[in-house]
Design a protein around this motif. Structure first.
Motif: not given
Ligand SMILES: Nc1ncnc2c1ncn2[C@@H]1O[C@H](COP(=O)(O)OP(=O)(O)OP(=O)(O)O)[C@@H](O)[C@H]1O
Ligand SMILES: [Mg+2]
Length: 260
Positions: A13, A22, A24-26, A45, A48, A226, A228, A232-233, A236
């Protein structure tokens, strides 16, 4: 989760004031793959990439490179651990030649030691020769020989982007991070750039993280992506499947950058 993965981002985040860039992006980038970051304008993007490279670390979450935590480290430390990047807006050294700009990619290896150089000039010379050898390899790979003595300010944008890629490759990265390397290019320049990235990845055994919004490039280059939207995602997975996901199509409807 590191084993097969070069880069792992876990629950990232990043806020800028009231803006949640961002949330909770994994993601996990496998060793040797080309991983794409896709999404409409302002979807997070570059944020990240800035989190990964240490320019704007995340407030929450964990980023590991080969299993070692890197969030919290300064950008130069992350670079020294093998992460090289290019920028969305070309960031070359003005007033310098193509060759000198590419040589700057070697600076992370240069440890000035005047005393050693004084007593062992042959040692300094040997180092210089090694730097030059790497630079020449990269110049060959990206076919930059005809432009090597040009000033970077007078060459076309497409070539400037290639010089930036060359500078990043000269750092001998294990993870190459590219922020829209085809932006502003025509179709032919894009096709060349795709070829150069694939050649470099194969010749140098790289793992690549690439931000790209041309969907033809994404499907030609990326193993997985991924996607976004609003930080958020939304999808993926394998490139073709992820960009065909209804949520992705919806996110792009009416957005001019969903270019083929
Ligand atoms: N340094 C910053 N300061 C303040 N806000 C920022 C900063 N960097 C990014 N943002 C905000 O975070 C959000 C995500 O921006 P980001 O640049 O990551 O998007 P992007 O997906 O790279 O977009 P583009 O496709 O236009 O490059 C935007 O709302 C942006 O305004
Ligand atoms: Mg961006």
């Amino acid at each position: 989760m590191s084993g097969d993965h070069t880069l792992v981002c876990d629950d990232i985040t990043r806020r800028f004031g009231g803006v949640v860039a961002l949330k909770n992006v994994s993601m996990a980038v496998r060793r040797g793959e080309i991983f794409g970051l896709v999404g409409p304008n302002g979807s997070g993007k570059t944020t990240l990439v800035n989190a990964i490279t240490g320019f704007y670390p995340p407030q929450i979450g964990r980023i590991t490179l080969d299993g070692r935590q890197i969030n919290g480290l300064k950008p130069f430390r992350i670079a020294a651990m093998g992460v090289a990047r290019t920028f969305q807006n070309v960031a070359l050294f003005h007033g310098m030649s193509v060759l000198d700009n590419i040589l700057m990619g070697r600076h992370i290896f240069m440890k000035p030691n005047p005393l050693a150089s004084f007593f062992y000039p042959w040692w300094a010379r040997k180092e210089e020769v090694a730097h030059r050898r790497h630079v020449e390899e990269v110049i060959d790979l990206l076919q930059l020989a005809p432009a090597r003595d040009e000033h970077v300010d007078v060459i076309p944008l497409g070539l400037q982007k290639r010089v930036e890629l060359a500078r990043a490759l000269c750092a001998e990265p294990k993870l190459l991070v590219l922020d829209e390397p085809m932006a502003g290019m025509n179709q032919e320049e894009k096709e060349y750039m795709v070829r150069f990235i694939l050649d470099a990845q194969e010749a140098l055994g790289l793992t690549v993280l690439i931000i790209e919004h041309h969907m033809d490039v994404v499907t030609a280059l990326c193993d997985r992506v991924l996607v976004l939207n609003n930080g958020q995602e939304i999808a993926q997975g394998p490139a073709r499947e992820a960009i065909a996901d209804p949520r992705v199509v919806e996110a792009y409807i009416g957005k001019p950058r969903y270019a083929a």
